[in-house]
Scaffold this motif. Sequence first.
Motif, PDB file in Angstrom:
ATOM      1  N   TRP A   1       0.969  -1.158   0.040  1.00  0.00           N
ATOM      2  CA  TRP A   1       0.045   0.008   0.041  1.00  0.00           C
ATOM      3  C   TRP A   1       0.910   1.245   0.029  1.00  0.00           C
TER       4      TRP A   1
ATOM      5  N   ALA B   1       0.150   3.742  -3.066  1.00  0.00           N
ATOM      6  CA  ALA B   1      -0.873   4.976  -2.543  1.00  0.00           C
ATOM      7  C   ALA B   1      -0.489   6.169  -3.005  1.00  0.00           C
TER       8      ALA B   1
ATOM      9  N   TYR C   1      -5.804   8.449  -6.328  1.00  0.00           N
ATOM     10  CA  TYR C   1      -6.628   9.761  -6.042  1.00  0.00           C
ATOM     11  C   TYR C   1      -7.112   9.511  -4.811  1.00  0.00           C
ATOM     12  N   HIS C   2      -7.741  10.678  -4.319  1.00  0.00           N
ATOM     13  CA  HIS C   2      -8.143  10.594  -2.746  1.00  0.00           C
ATOM     14  C   HIS C   2      -9.270   9.532  -2.772  1.00  0.00           C
ATOM     15  N   ARG C   3     -10.214   9.671  -3.715  1.00  0.00           N
ATOM     16  CA  ARG C   3     -11.513   8.773  -3.638  1.00  0.00           C
ATOM     17  C   ARG C   3     -11.046   7.180  -3.530  1.00  0.00           C
ATOM     18  N   GLU C   4     -10.066   7.071  -4.510  1.00  0.00           N
ATOM     19  CA  GLU C   4      -9.505   5.890  -4.575  1.00  0.00           C
ATOM     20  C   GLU C   4      -8.998   5.064  -3.324  1.00  0.00           C
ATOM     21  N   LYS C   5      -8.253   6.140  -2.590  1.00  0.00           N
ATOM     22  CA  LYS C   5      -7.652   5.742  -1.395  1.00  0.00           C
ATOM     23  C   LYS C   5      -8.568   5.600  -0.126  1.00  0.00           C
ATOM     24  N   ARG C   6      -9.730   6.267  -0.260  1.00  0.00           N
ATOM     25  CA  ARG C   6     -10.878   6.487   0.662  1.00  0.00           C
ATOM     26  C   ARG C   6     -11.273   4.930   0.370  1.00  0.00           C
TER      27      ARG C   6
END
Length: 262
Positions: free
Chosen positions: A107, A111, A115-120
């Motif tokens: 990760w 990471a 993108y932020h949404r993919e990380k979330r």
Amino acid sequence: MNRDPSHASAGTDHDSDAGAEPRLIDHLIELRARLLRAVVGLLAVFLVLMPFSAQIYGLLAAPLLANLPATGQLVANDPAGGFFVPIKLAFFAALLISVPWLLYQAWAFVAPGLYHREKRLAVPLLVSAVALFYIGCAFAFFLVLPSVFGFLARFTPDVVAMMPDIGKYLDFVLVIFLAFGASFELPVALVILVLLGWVTPQQLRDSRGYAVVGVFVIAAIITPPDVVSQLMLAIPMCLLYEVGIIAARWLVPQKAESDATP
């Protein structure tokens, strides 16, 4: 003096290639560092567990020994099996314990490019995948193995002395752990399929009957040839299929689902 556009374009491409090469080298250096940390962590856990390999094997053999006669015991057909089999178990135990550390290294490498949404979305999926795998292994050890060995012991003739080989027993248990651990990943797999847009929660609900048949076929293939282990794998997988549908409906907006449904 006018500059030739072709020369300007060539210079731009050269600068782009020159900039891409250091970035590629940086990624390779980072990958090597992450792999080294993962291997060092795995070896550290293995070295800690190795002195206790015999005790770990005794713990793993408890479900079988509890269903053997008072004189029953495990044997080592290979002269060196009594030494190498517990060490093999210690390595696999270290690998199982190190899964969070190994996934963290993977990760940490990927990471920065997400993108932020993919990380979330990725973090809960990774945590859920690890937790479900551990739950599947625990389910196999505490419920499935005692039930399977009890079933087999009851149908073994009295004139037959049950003395399983320690190596074959370890291989059998590892296969059971892998089968149940992987099968318990079903909700995560369904959520990923929905997020990729390959299926919708409504399609999963409509295919419930086919899924149940497929689950029982898979359980018959990957479990020992007894009805107890097959049912103890098939029934939780059917329940996990429903959990996957609920999780997918929660993650995917209803409007997106209705738009994707023909």
